[in-house]
Each structure stands twice: as structure tokens, then as C-alpha cells.
Write a protein that holds these residues in place. Sequence first.
Motif, PDB file in Angstrom:
ATOM      1  N   ARG A 436      75.940  16.478   4.645  1.00 39.16           N
ATOM      2  CA  ARG A 436      76.431  15.958   3.360  1.00 39.16           C
ATOM      3  C   ARG A 436      77.883  15.487   3.470  1.00 39.16           C
ATOM      4  O   ARG A 436      78.239  14.407   2.984  1.00 39.16           O
ATOM      5  CB  ARG A 436      76.317  17.055   2.290  1.00 39.16           C
ATOM      6  N   GLN A 440      79.267  11.641   3.040  1.00 39.91           N
ATOM      7  CA  GLN A 440      80.312  11.315   2.078  1.00 39.91           C
ATOM      8  C   GLN A 440      81.454  10.560   2.755  1.00 39.91           C
ATOM      9  O   GLN A 440      82.012   9.612   2.193  1.00 39.91           O
ATOM     10  CB  GLN A 440      80.838  12.593   1.425  1.00 39.91           C
ATOM     11  N   THR A 443      80.559   6.955   3.358  1.00 44.88           N
ATOM     12  CA  THR A 443      80.699   6.180   2.119  1.00 44.88           C
ATOM     13  C   THR A 443      82.164   5.833   1.867  1.00 44.88           C
ATOM     14  O   THR A 443      82.499   4.692   1.503  1.00 44.88           O
ATOM     15  CB  THR A 443      80.143   6.983   0.928  1.00 44.88           C
TER      16      THR A 443
END
Length: 519
Positions: A436, A440, A443
Motif C-alpha cells: 500500500r 501510494q 501515485t
Amino acid sequence: MTTSAKTDSGAIRCAIYTRKSTDEGLEQEFNTLDAQRESAEAYIASQRHEGWTCLPDRYDDGGFSGGNLERPALKRLMADIEAGGIDCVVVYKVDRLSRSLLDFSRLMEIFDRHGVSFVSVTQQFNTTHSMGRLTLNILLSFAQFEREIIAERTKDKMWAARRKGKWVGGMPVLGYDVAEGGGRLEVNEDEAARVRAIFQLYLELESLLPSAQELERRGWNNKRWVTRKGKERGGKPFNKSTLFRLLTNPIYTGKVVFQGTTYEGEHEAIVDMETWKRVQAILRRNRLNGGTLVRNKYGALLKGLIFCTPCGTGMTHSCAKRKNGKSYRYYVCQTAQQRGWAKCPTKSVNAYDIESAVVQHIKGLGTNPAVLSTTLTRATEQAEARLHELEMERKAAERELRRLHAQVRKLLGGTLPAGASEIATDRLADLQERIRTTEQRMTAIQEEIIVLGKTTVKEKDLTQALADFDEVWNSLSSKEQAKIIHLLVERVGFDGRDQSVTVTFRSEGLKQLCQRTAA
């Protein structure tokens, strides 16, 4: 033969204690702990006519030093002695129990207090007699002496290895992996790119806390590694302390440090010396001013920015009173100040003159096509370099994601042994959290790439911003002027030989100036 306390039934309950300093070879079916116990059992059997019996409990400390008492099996042994369940402690050799004379004396006091005898299979002692105690202390003194000699030899060996530039162990650092077999560092290309980006980030922000906060925003953590026992260590977010240690570690310049002395290392450098020196200069400056923009009461606009070109050292701001009572501000070369005026051709420069020259240099950007073109080119180069860093980081993040997903598939597809389900669940949760975090960060990288493409400094925007700058400069307070200077200027060089001034601009500062004007 040892005189031992007996139980009411006449039996002497003997506990066998074994120890090995390292865990090497303990996985074998018959290891050194088994050999020690076998010898002790044989000795106890030879004393069966005296009522000796061997207790079934095993007190084995594998992989524990004899230099202290922090050993699990020894603690169990002492607890059983306190409970009155042992009459005699049998070891293969004295130093198996302890290599410290002080610790051994403490153990003997506890043994005496509970009426417990002590036996060494290879060195027979009677601990109830003074002569036996003297002999034990002498032998233990030699054991402690031997241990200190080994420690000194190990230290000397490490020192010799460091002088040759070898890696002698310790916690791994971001950017390097320990080569197979140890003793040498290999560059981890993905981490090395990140290290270089961290150095450049600090050169832009010039402060530890904002740099650490930006690293946290990017999801960049310190080195994560796996111990020989398979435990994961590190991988935590940077803070001011850990970031400072990274920025001041000479290992990144291809050097190693031992006992305060720096040696040339065998490994490849990650950071070039020019970048290293610039970072160290900012860190030294920030240690003096706390890492914040500090201006004294005289309003020095170039404090922390100006350097002597011939010497390469910083120039500090000073103020003197003239006979007419007026103040005279100037910047003085640190070399001239500390080593004498004859050591530097620049010596000092009038503060008002050099500050005015820098301001005129900024204003002249819009009217001098050559200077404007050079500045825009450098800003573009810096933007392209940042884009390259982001692209490298994106590829590294993709590789990390593939590796993490492979570990998840392996964990879910494997057959777990009994009792390992809880451990596997924790491991799976950790992997999912790292996936995760990595996603992130990917992104955020993509967003930064998009923003970077939209905020490229354009000639017309910069010209307009500089035109507005010329109009409003004189209306600014000295504090606001200092902020503007530090926003736009990265470095000012002054050469007293020809009175020349060179100004290096910050591409990020130029972008902010254009954005503020547009707003």
C-alpha cells in the motif's frame, strides 16, 4: 573428587550446564553441547558409588557469551538452585560457566549459600576447600585474560581491515549491500539513486526537518535488511537524527571510518565530492544558526550564501564602528580571518557594495539575454534531472511491488508448519502495508511528474516577474528582502583579485517567483 551436599536420601542431584559462544554447528545432530553433556554424564556415572545422580533437565546455552550472566539456561539453573532442587553443578570446563572472574565469584557465593558444589570434568576441584577456591580463581583469571587478548586481537584485526578500506560489519547503510561472504560493499543501484536524490533535496531545502518531512511524503525510509536469523530490521521513516547521520556518513564518498580516522575504502562512491562538500558546508552553517534563516541586527542579506572564490570558504558578516560613529558592514573570508590576511587575496568586501551587486544581478536577468538564457538553461537542466530521478524511482518502486507481490503469492501458496499461522498472518499484514505504501508513493511520483511538467520556467514569465521585482524591491523591508534573496539565490562567489561576482540561482526559487507574479 568433590565433596557435595547430600539429600536426606543420600543422593546427590547433579545438574549439567553446557555453553557455546556461537550458534555455528548447533543444527547438527550431535553438536558440541551434546559432547559436553556426554562427558559430564560419564563423570557423574563414575561417582555413582558416592550417590551421584544426573538430573534429566538440560541447561544448554547455545550462542551465548560467557562474559556475562544474561543466558536463559543459566537463569533456569539458578532458579532451580534457589528452589533447592540441585546439589551439584557439573560443567565440562570452568569457563563454560563463566569467563568473568567477578561473575564467577558471584555464582560461587550463591552456590555456597545453598550448599551446592561445583565440578569441572576436565579440572577436578573441591570448592569446599580454600585451595580449591584459589585454583579456580587462578584458572578463571587466565580465562578472562585470554578473553581480553582475543578482544584486543579482534580490534587490531578490524583496525587493519579498516586501514585497507574493508567493510568489517555493522548495520548496513542505504545505498549499499554487503557482498556474499562479507568484507566488501556493493552498490545497490536503486538505493544509490535515492541517496543521491536525498543529498540534492537537502541542497535545495538546506534544512533537516523540511527534508525529513519531504522524504516522509515521498514514502522513503532508511535501509531495510534481514539478519542472519531471518529477522527484518530498519525500514523506518527518516527523522532529523537519522537523516543527519546519512548526510554526514563518509561511506558515500568511497571512504570508511574507524576510531575517528578516515581511510580510503574498497567500495565505489555514490556521492561526488563537490556535492558532499556543499552539503557539509550547509550542515556546519546550520549548526551555528540552528538551521533557520538568521539575520543579525545589521541586516546581512547574503548571510550563509557568500563564498570566497579563491579559497572556497564561506565569508562571514561583520560590522565595525568608524571614528565618526557610523557603522561599516563587510563580509570577511574565514581563511583570512582565521589564518591571516596574507593567506587570502580576497580578504574582505564592503557589505553594501556586494549586496547591491547581487540585487542588480537579479534585476539584470530580464535585460541581459545571455544571462537570462543561461539561467533558464540551468533551470531546465535541474528540472530534467529531477524528472530523471523520479523516473528511476518509479522503476525501482515497480520492481519493489513485483518483489512484494511474489512474497505474498509464496506465503499464500505454501504449506505452513504447525503453530506458524499467526506468524504468517503478521507477515502477510506487513507485506500488504508495504504494498500500500509503495503504491501510494508511485501515485505521488506520477503527480509530481505532471506538476513538474506544468511549472517549467518560461522566458516571458521570468521576464515579467523580474520586471515586477524591480518595481517592488525598494518597498520591501530588510527581512522581506533577505527572504527573497535566499529564495532566488543558491550561492554567491566573490573574487577579490578582480572584484568579480558570480551568482548561482535556484530553479525552484525562479519557479516560485513566476508563480507569485502570475497570482
